[in-house]
Enzyme design. Structure first.
Site, PDB file in Angstrom:
ATOM      1  N   LYS A   1       0.988  -1.213  -0.675  1.00  0.00           N
ATOM      2  CA  LYS A   1       0.003   0.126   0.117  1.00  0.00           C
ATOM      3  C   LYS A   1       1.106   1.533   0.151  1.00  0.00           C
ATOM      4  CE  LYS A   1      -3.585  -0.173   2.786  1.00  0.00           C
ATOM      5  NZ  LYS A   1      -4.614   0.289   2.480  1.00  0.00           N
TER       6      LYS A   1
ATOM      7  N   HIS B   1     -15.255  -9.163   1.413  1.00  0.00           N
ATOM      8  CA  HIS B   1     -14.345  -9.775   2.325  1.00  0.00           C
ATOM      9  C   HIS B   1     -14.451 -11.300   2.141  1.00  0.00           C
ATOM     10  CE1 HIS B   1     -12.431 -12.731   5.233  1.00  0.00           C
ATOM     11  NE2 HIS B   1     -11.428 -11.618   5.213  1.00  0.00           N
TER      12      HIS B   1
ATOM     13  N   CYS C   1       7.644 -40.900 -15.508  1.00  0.00           N
ATOM     14  CA  CYS C   1       6.454 -41.226 -15.639  1.00  0.00           C
ATOM     15  C   CYS C   1       5.369 -41.746 -14.097  1.00  0.00           C
ATOM     16  CB  CYS C   1       6.048 -42.425 -16.224  1.00  0.00           C
ATOM     17  SG  CYS C   1       7.372 -44.093 -15.279  1.00  0.00           S
TER      18      CYS C   1
ATOM     19  N   GLU D   1      13.927 -47.243 -11.245  1.00  0.00           N
ATOM     20  CA  GLU D   1      12.921 -47.487  -9.827  1.00  0.00           C
ATOM     21  C   GLU D   1      13.810 -48.100  -8.536  1.00  0.00           C
ATOM     22  OE1 GLU D   1       8.590 -48.150 -11.429  1.00  0.00           O
ATOM     23  OE2 GLU D   1       9.898 -49.707 -12.581  1.00  0.00           O
TER      24      GLU D   1
ATOM     25  N   SER E   1      13.060 -44.053 -17.674  1.00  0.00           N
ATOM     26  CA  SER E   1      12.191 -43.188 -18.260  1.00  0.00           C
ATOM     27  C   SER E   1      11.951 -43.655 -16.435  1.00  0.00           C
ATOM     28  CB  SER E   1      10.763 -43.492 -18.300  1.00  0.00           C
ATOM     29  OG  SER E   1       9.739 -42.858 -17.430  1.00  0.00           O
TER      30      SER E   1
ATOM     31  N   GLY F   1      -8.014  -8.013   4.534  1.00  0.00           N
ATOM     32  CA  GLY F   1      -8.421  -7.662   5.896  1.00  0.00           C
ATOM     33  C   GLY F   1      -8.033  -8.184   6.877  1.00  0.00           C
TER      34      GLY F   1
ATOM     35  N   ARG G   1      -2.737  -1.677  -6.377  1.00  0.00           N
ATOM     36  CA  ARG G   1      -1.789  -2.471  -5.677  1.00  0.00           C
ATOM     37  C   ARG G   1      -2.707  -3.196  -7.595  1.00  0.00           C
ATOM     38  NH1 ARG G   1      -5.011  -4.711  -0.769  1.00  0.00           N
ATOM     39  NH2 ARG G   1      -7.301  -4.446  -1.361  1.00  0.00           N
TER      40      ARG G   1
ATOM     41  N   ARG H   1       4.688 -50.214 -21.669  1.00  0.00           N
ATOM     42  CA  ARG H   1       5.626 -50.725 -20.293  1.00  0.00           C
ATOM     43  C   ARG H   1       5.330 -51.964 -20.075  1.00  0.00           C
ATOM     44  NH1 ARG H   1       5.310 -49.473 -14.399  1.00  0.00           N
ATOM     45  NH2 ARG H   1       3.128 -50.620 -14.347  1.00  0.00           N
TER      46      ARG H   1
ATOM     47  N   GLY I   1      10.610 -43.778 -12.670  1.00  0.00           N
ATOM     48  CA  GLY I   1       9.542 -44.376 -12.651  1.00  0.00           C
ATOM     49  C   GLY I   1       9.540 -43.969 -10.588  1.00  0.00           C
ATOM     50  N   THR I   2       9.397 -42.811 -10.258  1.00  0.00           N
ATOM     51  CA  THR I   2       9.709 -41.636  -9.142  1.00  0.00           C
ATOM     52  C   THR I   2       8.782 -43.260  -8.001  1.00  0.00           C
ATOM     53  OG1 THR I   2       8.439 -40.425  -9.878  1.00  0.00           O
ATOM     54  CG2 THR I   2      10.488 -40.099  -9.782  1.00  0.00           C
ATOM     55  N   ASN I   3       7.925 -43.371  -8.280  1.00  0.00           N
ATOM     56  CA  ASN I   3       7.038 -43.730  -7.089  1.00  0.00           C
ATOM     57  C   ASN I   3       7.472 -44.961  -6.830  1.00  0.00           C
ATOM     58  OD1 ASN I   3       4.574 -42.036  -8.412  1.00  0.00           O
ATOM     59  ND2 ASN I   3       3.249 -44.100  -9.749  1.00  0.00           N
ATOM     60  N   ASP I   4       8.121 -46.381  -7.157  1.00  0.00           N
ATOM     61  CA  ASP I   4       8.628 -46.588  -6.723  1.00  0.00           C
ATOM     62  C   ASP I   4      10.163 -46.206  -6.010  1.00  0.00           C
ATOM     63  OD1 ASP I   4       7.828 -49.174  -6.588  1.00  0.00           O
ATOM     64  OD2 ASP I   4       7.593 -49.616  -8.550  1.00  0.00           O
TER      65      ASP I   4
ATOM     66  N   TYR J   1      11.619 -35.226 -21.178  1.00  0.00           N
ATOM     67  CA  TYR J   1      10.436 -35.068 -20.819  1.00  0.00           C
ATOM     68  C   TYR J   1       9.954 -35.042 -19.413  1.00  0.00           C
ATOM     69  CZ  TYR J   1       9.562 -40.228 -21.531  1.00  0.00           C
ATOM     70  OH  TYR J   1       9.543 -41.207 -21.084  1.00  0.00           O
TER      71      TYR J   1
ATOM     72  N   MET K   1      -4.894  -7.368   8.684  1.00  0.00           N
ATOM     73  CA  MET K   1      -4.541  -6.509   9.789  1.00  0.00           C
ATOM     74  C   MET K   1      -5.579  -5.709   9.894  1.00  0.00           C
ATOM     75  SD  MET K   1      -0.511  -7.019   9.113  1.00  0.00           S
ATOM     76  CE  MET K   1      -0.832  -6.858   7.609  1.00  0.00           C
TER      77      MET K   1
ATOM     78  N   ARG L   1      -2.970   2.389   8.751  1.00  0.00           N
ATOM     79  CA  ARG L   1      -3.510   1.862   7.585  1.00  0.00           C
ATOM     80  C   ARG L   1      -1.927   0.681   7.802  1.00  0.00           C
ATOM     81  NH1 ARG L   1      -7.953   3.199   3.700  1.00  0.00           N
ATOM     82  NH2 ARG L   1      -8.460   5.310   4.817  1.00  0.00           N
TER      83      ARG L   1
HETATM   84  C1  PEP Z   1       6.852 -45.582 -10.560  1.00  0.00           C
HETATM   85  O1  PEP Z   1       7.396 -46.725  -9.512  1.00  0.00           O
HETATM   86  O2  PEP Z   1       7.216 -44.487 -10.540  1.00  0.00           O
HETATM   87  C2  PEP Z   1       5.787 -45.991 -12.118  1.00  0.00           C
HETATM   88  C3  PEP Z   1       5.743 -45.511 -12.716  1.00  0.00           C
HETATM   89  O3  PEP Z   1       5.559 -46.969 -11.838  1.00  0.00           O
HETATM   90  P1  PEP Z   1       4.753 -47.900 -11.097  1.00  0.00           P
HETATM   91  O4  PEP Z   1       3.849 -46.840 -10.187  1.00  0.00           O
HETATM   92  O5  PEP Z   1       3.162 -48.242 -12.091  1.00  0.00           O
HETATM   93  O6  PEP Z   1       4.884 -48.681 -10.041  1.00  0.00           O
HETATM   94 MG    MG Z   2       7.071 -48.761 -10.426  1.00  0.00          MG
END
Ligand code: PEP
Ligand code: MG
Length: 921
Positions: A34, A470, A870, A783, A802, A112, A347, A649, A804-807, A890, A114, A103
């Site tokens: 302000k 508000h 992935c 993975e 690729s 609102g 603002r 896969r 596989g970041t879950n595993d 990617y 303060m 103010r």
């Molecule tokens: C993973 O592990 O990240 C993956 C993409 O494979 P899934 O989830 O099928 O195990």
């Molecule tokens: Mg996996």
């Protein structure tokens, strides 16, 4: 410290810039949003009431020491003298008194959250003087009672009701409804009543020394930085706690000095739709809070042209100038005193996600900003909001026919919300958090104290207030669908219900709220997913995002590595997902989980037969039956992705997932035995024995992925044949196919050495049989930490990686991805043991480090190695940014998140332009 400058006059912008070394961000940091706006407007010759700002540094010093830093108050008094000279008025003077507002204003807007006190300087003596001067006793005592009330609440901490109740009683006794019906005598009497309230609650008189008023108000604004609602708001929005607030002392301009005066708030573009037209409200003969509080019905800003044409013209010119100057939609406050316009604030305006996109695209098309800036002005989260569900239009028509349209109000924040109605913020929050209910918070109006409930709710409904109230402002900011001012609704807070024409909704009952149209419905209306194709501005913005990403050299990278930004691919198992992915802008399939196809009704029995087969002949027969299904699935994918890569896969999960549950089967067998039923018992017992033989203690670390392919190669051999037959068939139809076969869960090069050549041989055989040729790749998922560590070896055979970041997250942390969230991960995040859930956002220093190493090592062996991700992280903006840094080609995510990832990829490219890979922290 005594000679440190804590206070700056609005015209001292040069001094401020010199002190902070010129950066506007630092100016905002010192003076608050302000304050910096007031300074900047003053410099630009916009009419701003004279005043000064006490800096955020003073606030921080105050927070550290518990009192004003040395010299600050003296500087405030000195600045006040200058303002007296500028205005020709005198603070505390009975003949021509100067009144000021005090103010709050932090670097980032906290609407609102303060405190602010208006009309400071009014006392019994100065009020009498003002009456003489203005001849308007009603105005003066209306202003004085406002000061006593605001000062009482904000500075002295007296509850609102202590003032509201006696005012209500007074009006009831007099038989009047609206404040405007009260006379000078009434306000005078009410001022006395309010003063008595102060005495009753605090044991001392309302201060009659204007300097004492100013000192205490400054102190209160500083303290409000650490008030509960401000702290809650900061935590919800990620504003750091150590910024502090500035205090702006501004000469009072009175919008309540008669019908040639007024006050209003406006946005230079529609904050709901983004349309390029002035949007806002004003009230003649009123003070600022009357507009926001929704006590009187406000006028639309266009009508000001009729009421006060000269001021309107100047207002339009100034706001146009401000928008061009800031190159951003402005949210302004103004007051007109006896026909003269004053700007009190400018603002950058808060807006819905839809408006953010439209404004960014329009401003780029108008040449006000570049395409890059436009792309950066929309956040991936806003794109997410735009892909949120809407009500199914047919269902709405039917609900209306069935008499379920309950009420209509102002469509303050778009989107559809279905939930159970709760009538206060605490209850709304509790039901949402503890009972996991979808909640619609219903209130007459909201106050800053209600924000926690609003954030926890799926939707907000109020019976009072307008588009700038508000509730509306906060809902828009958090992307919560919201309707305000649904005035037909009568809310009975005591009986916990609301009512329209005898139709009662009790607390906990379901309602549906359409924030896009302002309609409230009884019951639950089904929602539909919005159609991206119809969102033209968003499509334009995403095209610009793609262009940015496609710029060669936007990433600084070693030889052979990608130097363009990230591409966005999608995880899609079925042709229909692939088609959606394409329409959402994906340029490849990064993961097709083939086993999902095995679960289809007519296929599962064949799959089970194949798994339980006692000899290879029976197994191959079953696989031969499965092949045509798989082939036609893949044909559909290749067709949908004509010309783009498709990563398929090979089978990954442990086989028991395709069989009936062991416990259930055991229960059935025992029941049959107990009851003496024999029919079918033999088969069931045999099946049970088979399943028991396959039992593993840790199936996620057991016979799955490439291990399964090595133990039972027939399945993947069938899959590879199906992939290449499908690819060949589609090639013959003129489709350009780019199949990439992905081997899951690899841990050692030797695994690949065992399986990959066999599969390549099948690929070649099929191409020979079919007499067609096309390019293809064989690659693997990363993975398992060992695969990341030995990536240079793995890349000898793998043509792509690729993540596989879950595993990979599961294996790196040793947390079960199926149970961790339920058992301890939430606690870990709450306790700060982990900064974020690592299954949602990549843990850069652990999992991320392995990924980075894998890319570097892999490309040492194979410089053109294609690298993607992935796992679920592929659609998370922060993780996308990390993939940009480490040199991925990617990211691949769910089709619905593709637009979010496209924008996140462009943001990464723009924000880190020229930063080399591996140079991040
Ligand atoms: C993973 O592990 O990240 C993956 C993409 O494979 P899934 O989830 O099928 O195990
Ligand atoms: Mg996996």
């Amino acid at each position: 410290m005594a000679d440190k400058k804590w206070v700056y006059l609005f015209e001292e912008i040069k001094e401020v810039e010199a002190y902070v070394n010129g950066s506007w961000d630092a100016v905002r940091g010192l003076l608050g949003g302000k304050g910096s706006g007031l300074f900047d407007m003053t410099r630009a010759g916009v009419p701003v009431p004279p005043g000064f700002t006490v800096t955020t540094e003073a606030c921080n010093a105050f927070q550290a020491m518990g009192n004003f830093p040395t010299g600050m108050w003296e500087q405030e008094l000195e600045a006040l003298k200058k303002v007296e000279a500028q205005t020709g008025k005198k603070f505390g003077d009975s003949s021509n008194p100067l009144l000021v507002s005090c103010r709050s204003g932090a670097k980032f807007s906290m609407p609102g959250m303060m405190d602010t006190v208006l009309n400071i300087g009014l006392t019994d003596r100065t009020a009498a003087g003002m009456v003489k001067l203005t001849g308007d006793e009603r105005f003066v005592y209306d202003s004085y009672r406002r000061l006593v009330e605001m000062f009482g609440e904000v500075v002295l901490g007296i509850p609102d009701e202590a003032f509201e109740e006696p005012l209500k009683e007074y009006k009831a006794k007099k038989g009047v409804k609206a404040d405007t019906e009260l006379t000078a005598e009434d306000w005078k009497a009410i001022t006395e009543t309010f003063k008595a309230v102060v005495k009753k609650y605090k044991g001392f008189d309302f201060p009659q020394d204007p300097f004492e008023q100013l000192r205490l108000a400054t102190d209160a604004v500083f303290k409000s930085w650490n008030g509960k609602r401000a702290v809650d708001y900061r935590h919800a929005t990620g504003i750091p706690d150590d910024l502090g607030t500035a205090v702006n002392i501004v000469t009072m301009i009175f919008g309540n000095m008669g019908w040639d005066s007024g006050t209003g708030v406006a946005f230079t573009r529609d904050p709901s739709t983004g349309e390029k037209k002035m949007y806002g409200d004003y009230l003649l003969n009123a003070q600022g809070e009357d507009v926001v509080a929704g006590i009187r019905n406000t006028e639309k800003i266009v009508n000001l042209e009729k009421d006060l044409p000269v001021a309107y013209k100047e207002f339009m010119e100034i706001t146009d100038r401000l928008e061009k100057h800031y190159r951003e939609m402005q949210d302004v406050e103004f007051t007109i005193e006896h026909g003269k316009l004053w700007m009190l604030q400018t603002r950058s305006g808060k807006r819905t996600a839809k408006a953010a996109v439209t404004i960014a695209v329009d401003m780029a098309n108008e040449g006000l900003i570049s395409k890059e800036e436009a792309v950066l002005r929309v956040t991936p989260e806003q794109v997410d909001t735009l892909l949120h569900p809407q009500f199914d239009p047919n269902a709405k028509v039917q609900a209306e026919k069935a008499g379920k349209l309950y009420a209509k109000g102002v469509n303050a924040s778009p989107g559809a919300a279905v939930g159970q109605a709760y009538f206060d913020a605490d209850m709304a929050e509790r039901m949402a958090k503890e009972h996991k209910q979808d909640v619609i918070m219903v209130r007459p109006f909201t106050k800053p104290d209600d924000v926690h409930g609003m954030i926890a709710s799926k939707g907000i409904l109020t019976s009072e207030g307008g588009a700038t109230s508000h509730a509306a402002v906060v809902a828009r900011q958090f992307g919560v669908p919201c309707i305000v001012g649904a005035s037909a609704i009568r809310i009975d807070l005591e009986r916990r219900l609301m009512e329209v024409d005898g139709k009662v909704v009790k607390e906990g009952e379901w309602i549906s709220v359409d924030g896009t149209t302002g309609e409230v419905f009884l019951g639950q209306i089904p929602t539909t997913t919005p159609n991206l194709e119809e969102q033209i501005d968003l499509l334009t913005l995403l095209t610009w995002a793609d262009e940015i990403c496609a710029t060669p050299g936007i990433r600084k990278a070693p030889q052979g590595w990608p130097t363009r930004g990230l591409q966005v691919w999608a995880n899609a198992d079925y042709p229909r997902d692939a088609r959606r992915a394409r329409s959402y802008g994906a340029v490849g399939i990064g993961l097709c989980r083939t086993e999902h196809m095995f679960f289809e009704q007519e296929r599962l029995p064949i799959v089970q037969r194949m798994i339980l087969a006692e000899d290879s002949k029976v197994r191959i027969e079953a696989l031969d039956e499965l092949l045509p299904y798989q082939r036609s699935d893949f044909e559909g994918l290749f067709e949908a992705m004509n010309g783009y890569p498709v990563i398929i896969r090979l089978i990954d999960p442990p086989l028991h997932e395709f069989l009936p549950s062991e416990e259930k089967l055991l229960e059935e067998v025992i029941t049959m035995r107990v009851k003496g039923e024999t029919k079918g018992l033999d088969e069931k017992e045999k099946l049970l024995a088979n399943i028991q033989a396959m039992h593993e203690s840790n199936p996620m670390m057991g016979l799955r992925g490439v291990r399964l392919s090595i133990v039972m190669p027939e399945i993947v051999e069938m899959q590879v044949r199906a992939i290449f037959e499908a690819a060949a068939n589609m090639t013959k139809k003129g489709i350009v196919v780019k199949p990439e076969v992905m081997i899951p869960l690899t841990g050692t090069l030797t695994e690949l050495k065992w399986i990959q050549p066999r599969l390549v041989k099948i690929a070649k055989t099929v191409m020979g049989e079919k007499g067609v040729n096309f390019t293809y790749k064989f690659g693997t998922m990363i993975e398992i930490p060992r695969a990341a560590v030995t990536a240079s070896e793995i890349a000898e055979l793998a043509e792509f990686f690729s993540f596989g970041t879950n595993d990979l997250t599961q294996m790196t942390f040793g947390y079960s991805r199926d149970d961790a969230e339920r058992n301890f991960l939430v606690t870990y995040v709450e306790q700060g043991i982990l900064p974020k859930n690592p299954f949602q956002t990549i843990d850069r220093s652990g999992v991320g480090r392995l990924m980075k190493m894998a890319v570097e090592e892999g490309r040492k062996t194979r410089p053109d190695l294609e690298v993607g991700i992935c796992g679920e992280h592929g659609g998370d903006p922060e993780s996308v940014e990390f993939c940009h840094f480490i040199g991925n080609n990617y990211v691949s995510c769910s089709p619905f998140r593709v637009p979010i990832a496209r924008l996140a990829a462009a943001h990464s490219a723009l924000k880190h332009k020229g930063v080399g890979i591996a140079e991040d922290k």
